[in-house]
Design a protein around this motif. Structure first.
Motif, short mmCIF file in Angstrom:
data_model
loop_
_atom_site.label_atom_id
_atom_site.label_comp_id
_atom_site.label_asym_id
_atom_site.label_seq_id
_atom_site.Cartn_x
_atom_site.Cartn_y
_atom_site.Cartn_z
N SER A 238 1.07 32.00 -11.68
CA SER A 238 2.06 32.42 -12.69
C SER A 238 3.26 33.12 -12.07
CB SER A 238 1.40 33.35 -13.71
OG SER A 238 0.36 32.70 -14.39
N THR A 239 3.09 33.69 -10.90
CA THR A 239 4.19 34.46 -10.29
C THR A 239 4.87 33.71 -9.15
OG1 THR A 239 2.59 35.53 -8.80
CG2 THR A 239 3.14 36.67 -10.85
N SER A 240 4.60 32.42 -9.01
CA SER A 240 5.11 31.67 -7.86
C SER A 240 6.49 31.07 -8.07
CB SER A 240 4.13 30.56 -7.50
OG SER A 240 4.06 29.61 -8.56
N LEU A 241 7.01 31.10 -9.31
CA LEU A 241 8.25 30.40 -9.59
C LEU A 241 9.50 31.18 -9.19
CD1 LEU A 241 7.44 28.83 -13.08
CD2 LEU A 241 7.26 27.79 -10.81
N THR A 242 9.34 32.45 -8.90
CA THR A 242 10.47 33.27 -8.47
C THR A 242 10.36 33.53 -6.97
OG1 THR A 242 11.60 35.38 -8.76
CG2 THR A 242 9.23 35.38 -9.08
N ASP A 243 11.52 33.64 -6.32
CA ASP A 243 11.51 33.81 -4.87
C ASP A 243 11.00 35.18 -4.44
OD1 ASP A 243 12.47 31.28 -4.54
OD2 ASP A 243 14.57 31.87 -4.41
N ARG A 244 11.07 36.15 -5.32
CA ARG A 244 10.52 37.47 -5.03
C ARG A 244 9.92 38.02 -6.32
NH1 ARG A 244 15.03 42.05 -5.08
NH2 ARG A 244 16.42 41.23 -6.66
N ASN A 257 -2.22 43.73 -16.61
CA ASN A 257 -1.78 45.05 -16.17
C ASN A 257 -1.93 45.18 -14.65
OD1 ASN A 257 -1.19 45.85 -18.81
ND2 ASN A 257 -3.33 46.45 -19.17
N TYR A 258 -1.42 46.26 -14.14
CA TYR A 258 -1.58 46.60 -12.72
C TYR A 258 -0.99 45.53 -11.79
CZ TYR A 258 -5.03 49.44 -15.16
OH TYR A 258 -5.66 50.27 -16.05
N GLY A 259 0.20 45.08 -12.13
CA GLY A 259 0.85 44.05 -11.33
C GLY A 259 1.13 44.51 -9.90
N HIS A 260 1.65 45.74 -9.78
CA HIS A 260 1.99 46.23 -8.44
C HIS A 260 0.74 46.40 -7.59
CE1 HIS A 260 4.48 48.26 -5.44
NE2 HIS A 260 3.50 49.13 -5.30
N ASN A 270 -3.84 39.73 3.32
CA ASN A 270 -3.16 38.71 4.13
C ASN A 270 -3.18 37.33 3.47
OD1 ASN A 270 -2.40 40.34 6.39
ND2 ASN A 270 -4.55 40.37 6.99
N LEU A 271 -2.98 37.31 2.16
CA LEU A 271 -2.97 36.06 1.41
C LEU A 271 -1.57 35.49 1.32
CD1 LEU A 271 -5.57 36.77 -1.40
CD2 LEU A 271 -5.80 35.27 0.58
N PHE A 272 -0.86 35.46 2.44
CA PHE A 272 0.50 34.92 2.50
C PHE A 272 1.43 35.63 1.52
CE2 PHE A 272 -2.23 31.71 4.25
CZ PHE A 272 -1.52 31.27 5.36
N VAL A 273 1.15 36.91 1.29
CA VAL A 273 1.98 37.77 0.45
C VAL A 273 2.39 38.95 1.31
CG1 VAL A 273 2.13 39.13 -1.66
CG2 VAL A 273 0.70 37.07 -1.60
N GLU A 274 3.68 39.29 1.31
CA GLU A 274 4.12 40.43 2.11
C GLU A 274 5.14 41.24 1.32
OE1 GLU A 274 6.06 39.23 5.68
OE2 GLU A 274 7.71 38.20 4.66
N ARG A 275 5.12 42.54 1.59
CA ARG A 275 6.10 43.43 0.97
C ARG A 275 7.44 43.24 1.67
NH1 ARG A 275 5.67 48.50 -1.74
NH2 ARG A 275 3.45 48.61 -1.26
N ILE A 276 8.52 43.30 0.91
CA ILE A 276 9.86 43.20 1.47
C ILE A 276 10.31 44.60 1.86
CG2 ILE A 276 12.24 42.48 1.06
CD1 ILE A 276 11.18 40.53 -1.05
N ARG A 283 7.16 39.07 -1.49
CA ARG A 283 7.48 37.65 -1.40
C ARG A 283 6.27 36.87 -0.91
NH1 ARG A 283 8.27 35.74 3.72
NH2 ARG A 283 9.43 33.95 2.94
N TYR A 284 6.22 35.59 -1.32
CA TYR A 284 5.17 34.71 -0.85
C TYR A 284 5.72 33.88 0.31
CZ TYR A 284 2.86 35.76 -5.32
OH TYR A 284 2.28 36.40 -6.39
N HIS A 285 4.85 33.57 1.27
CA HIS A 285 5.23 32.66 2.34
C HIS A 285 5.79 31.38 1.72
CE1 HIS A 285 4.73 29.75 5.60
NE2 HIS A 285 4.60 30.76 6.44
#
Length: 844
Positions: A238-244, A257-260, A270-276, A283-285
């Motif tokens: 659901s959150t993959s359509l935006t670049d960040r 809830n608790y998105g952050h 390390n699920l190909f998710v990193e903080r900017i 952002r996702y890889h």
């Protein structure tokens, strides 16, 4: 296997400490790195390897396999005295005791540590790490942060950490990897692959034959997405359509809830998710994001437009217009797109994101562009972007027609956007400056009555309106008022984040102060505009054109023809194929200035007449008309027609209404027509004015007039004042422009006077007379040759080096070489000194 020395060295250094952690997601080459290192490592001692599986969540199995791995590696672990399968706490104590007595340094590699989640097993491992036997080194390989406490080791400097950033392939390493697979692409192609994969090893390898990304997507779906709990899979899709993505937006898109907190957990896993950076954004890889987007388009295609529109609404509420418009377009809601363009389009058009914004506008179906006022507004912007300026008024008129019947409040918002667009694109482009000032004033008044929630682009509109009004006031000749509004526009553009407005305001400020005769200040403003344009890759945008043209005019006054031509070319490149009327006229002024200085008055006058004719029927800019007239008057003087100049300016009832440059031009006409008293009356006003360029010209004309009347002292004093005014601003051209032969005589005489007064103005004099100053010569460096003596005889005259060469029948370069040699041999620094020394030595 690919041997990577930098990572092997990191492991060599790591096993000199207690624990090394290799932690990254799947496919980053964690196991491959440790395996290649273990087989070739330079340190002595055995390496024990245990690959953990789900069955190792049983403490008995874990202890048993740990002991077997250590013994199989030849570590010398002593017998614990009990069966390995016994679930006996005493066994663990004896195991720890045995590890403490290892006879040699042993490295224990625990691969796939993320498979172990049993608290008892993790407690056993934590207990070993806590006691940390002297001769045991751990290498822990995991996809997620190990479930054992490492903070004490980290604080003690006993922990080495190798993550995805270190494991990421560099270009040279990727080239070697591809070479092992029989591929040798160019460095540029490898760099593209590395950027696309973001250094991810599996992505590089799988992408070799996988042009469509199918193998990469299959790997990511199976190895990453499918291993997650259902709520995490839904979250990622659901959150993959935006670049960040941030926590708040994630909650809107997922309804959870608790998105952050979820994003932080994904990043820690390390699920190909990193903080900017240190922000709230993640952002996702890129490859992972592409796989997720494809998955949701297959599994839930009906949700994709909904998610895009939710994203657009969220970013619009946060004031991020470009991202909102992009997602609204992806969602296919063109009316929503158009409403967002009304709110944010003009500032995006004047921003560094202009090209991306226009690209989104081009996605609107052509048949939809006339359906509403908002879509017609989009059509007008696209027409302007396509240099179809002529059709913009029609599209604006269509939009106003379609506004009929809309509510007064919303109609006012759309009409405001149309007015801002019309003022900048239609009125200013045509050059109707009084109308531009009036419309901009009205816009500024309207903006004071509106709130930000009614007009999100309020601050941007204000910056644009201030800039339009400042430019309009400049071109109508109200310089004092223009300066105030242009400064305000530059500041407002910076505050509102509209750099093109700031650039354009600074560019017009540079021209304004140039017209006031302050060349150094003009340079400062123009360079500030050009530097800012360079920082945002806008050096070739119309906003910066006036800055180049002003610098061209400044360099012309400094007598630098090559620099003037170069800046004119850069200005023409920036101004574009459909320029504003006013900058187009400034181009003609620069060209005419070059032609006049080259003694081509007929060509200069033709350029000026053509510029006025091509400006169009709407062109109304009194200052530019006067500057065109001034150029024509200078051409008349060069053609020997002072009466035409007197006639041109005779209609003005009060001489102070003339600009200083016009007064100088009229004074020249009076001098040429034999009326020195009228000329002196004009020159006296200009000499004491603040326009330094005109003051230099006035002092030169005063000097020439005094010399013609036989007043040598007065002539010398006037020329000295001209030199003093010229030097700080590096003004040169007026000395070449007025009475060149007579100027050489005055300049030579002034050099003699300056011998006693000091070096003030010597740089200018040297350029006028053609002298070549030599500093630091050695006296009596040898006798003069015969040819040097011939050249020496000409030095007391007013002849230039070129004229001496002509008299002697040799090249000017040869004369200059002889002059340098004379200066060196006599120990002189300049021509006058050489003459004095020669007379003292009896050579003259």
């Amino acid at each position: 296997m690919l041997w990577r020395p930098r990572l092997a060295e990191a492991l060599d250094a790591g096993v000199r400490r207690a624990v090394t952690v290799i932690c990254a997601g799947p496919g980053w080459g964690k196991t491959a790195l440790a395996a290649s290192w273990a087989g070739t490592r330079s340190l002595s001692g055995p390496v024990a390897w245990l690959t953990l599986e789900a069955r190792h969540n049983n403490p008995v199995v874990f202890r048993s396999d740990l002991i077997m791995a250590l013994r199989a590696a030849g570590s010398g672990l002593p017998d614990t005295g009990s069966r390995a399968a016994d679930d006996d706490p005493a066994l663990f104590r004896r195991l720890v005791s045995g590890l403490a007595g290892l006879p040699q340094v042993t490295v224990l590699v625990l691969d796939d540590l993320h498979e172990v989640t049993d608290p008892q097993v993790l407690n056993d491992l934590a207990g070993i790490l806590h006691t940390m036997p002297d001769r045991l080194r751990f290498v822990l390989i995991s996809r997620t942060e190990p479930g054992v406490p490492l903070h004490r080791l980290r604080a003690a400097g006993e922990l080495t950490e190798i993550g995805a950033a270190a494991l990421a392939f560099r270009v040279d390493e990727a080239s070697q990897l591809l070479a092992l697979q029989g591929r040798r692409p160019s460095v540029e192609e490898v760099a593209v692959r590395v950027r696309r994969a973001e250094g991810w090893g599996a992505g590089l390898r799988l992408g070799l034959e996988d042009l469509g990304g199918k193998a990469i997507e299959d790997y990511l779906v199976r190895e990453v997405l499918a291993t997650q709990p259902p709520q995490f899979r839904e979250f990622l899709l659901s959150t993959s359509l935006t670049d960040r993505i941030c926590g708040e937006l994630a909650e809107v898109l997922t309804g959870q809830n608790y998105g952050h907190r979820t994003l932080e957990r994904l990043a820690q896993s390390n699920l190909f998710v990193e903080r900017i950076g240190m922000s709230r954004w993640f952002r996702y890889h890129g490859m992972f994001r592409a796989a997720l987007r494809h998955q949701i388009s297959i599994v839930e295609p009906e949700r994709v437009p909904q998610l895009h529109l939710l994203t657009a609404q969220w970013f619009a509420a946060k004031g991020n217009g470009l991202v909102a418009i992009t997602h609204a377009a992806a969602g296919g809601d063109w009316e929503f797109v158009a409403r967002l363009v009304v709110d944010h389009g003009l500032q995006l058009f004047a921003s560094v994101d202009r090209e991306d914004f226009i690209a989104v506008l081009r996605r609107i179906p052509a048949e939809r562009l006339m359906e509403s006022a908002e879509l017609s507004f989009c059509a007008a912007l696209m027409a302007f972007a396509d240099h179809d300026v002529a059709s913009v008024p029609q599209r604006i008129a269509r939009a106003r027609t379609l506004l009929a019947g809309r509510g007064p409040r919303y109609r006012a918002v759309v009409d405001l956007a149309l007015n801002v667009l019309e003022s900048g694109v239609v009125i200013r482009w045509r050059g109707d400056m009084p109308h531009l000032v009036a419309v901009s004033s009205q816009l500024l008044d309207e903006l004071t009555t509106l709130r930000w929630d009614q007009v999100p682009a309020r601050l941007h509109y204000r910056a644009m309106a201030l800039n339009h009004k400042g430019a309009g006031l400049l071109w109508t000749g109200r310089l004092d008022h223009a300066e105030r509004f242009l400064w305000a526009a530059a500041s407002a553009g910076r505050s509102a984040g509209v750099p093109l407005v700031e650039i354009n305001a600074l560019a017009h400020l540079s021209l304004l102060v140039h017209l006031q005769g302050a060349l150094n200040a003009a340079d400062e403003h123009a360079n500030a505009a050009i530097d800012l344009a360079g920082r945002i890759d806008a050096k070739t945008r119309p906003a910066s054109a006036v800055a180049y043209l002003t610098r061209a005019l400044t360099e012309a006054e400094r007598g630098r023809e090559a620099e003037t031509e170069s800046l004119l070319r850069r200005g023409l490149h920036a101004i574009g194929d459909e320029p504003e009327a006013a900058p187009a006229v400034v181009v003609a002024l620069v060209r005419a200035r070059l032609l006049l200085d080259r003694r081509e008055p007929l060509a200069a006058r033709a350029v000026l007449y053509r510029a006025l004719a091509e400006a169009g029927p709407h062109f109304t800019a009194s200052l530019l008309v006067r500057l065109l007239g001034l150029g024509m008057a200078e051409a008349d003087l060069a053609l020997g027609d002072p009466a035409a100049v007197i006639t041109r300016y005779a209609h003005r009832p009060a001489v102070p209404a003339l600009m200083p440059a016009e007064q100088v031009c009229l004074a020249r006409a009076y001098q040429d027509s034999g009326d020195p008293a009228a000329a002196e009356e004009l020159l006296a006003r200009v000499r004491e004015g603040s326009d330094r360029v005109s003051a230099v010209s006035a002092w030169i004309l005063t000097a020439l007039a005094a010399d013609a009347q036989g007043h040598g002292g007065r002539a010398g004093e006037a020329l000295s004042r001209a030199l003093a005014e010229a030097e700080p601003e590096l003004i040169r051209q007026p000395f070449r422009r007025f009475g060149a032969p007579r100027m050489l005589v005055l300049a030579e005489r002034q050099q003699w006077l300056n011998e006693a007064r000091g070096p003030a103005g010597d740089n200018v004099l040297a350029e006028i007379t053609g002298e070549i100053p030599i500093i630091g010569g050695t006296p009596a460096a040898g006798p003069l040759s015969e040819r040097e003596q011939e050249v020496l005889k000409y030095l007391p005259t007013v002849l230039t080096a070129a004229e001496i060469a002509e008299n002697l029948g040799i090249s000017v370069n040869t004369v200059k070489a002889h002059m340098r040699s004379i200066y060196r041999k006599l120990g002189a620094g300049r021509r006058r000194e050489a003459v004095v020394l020669s007379r003292q030595l009896g050579l003259l």
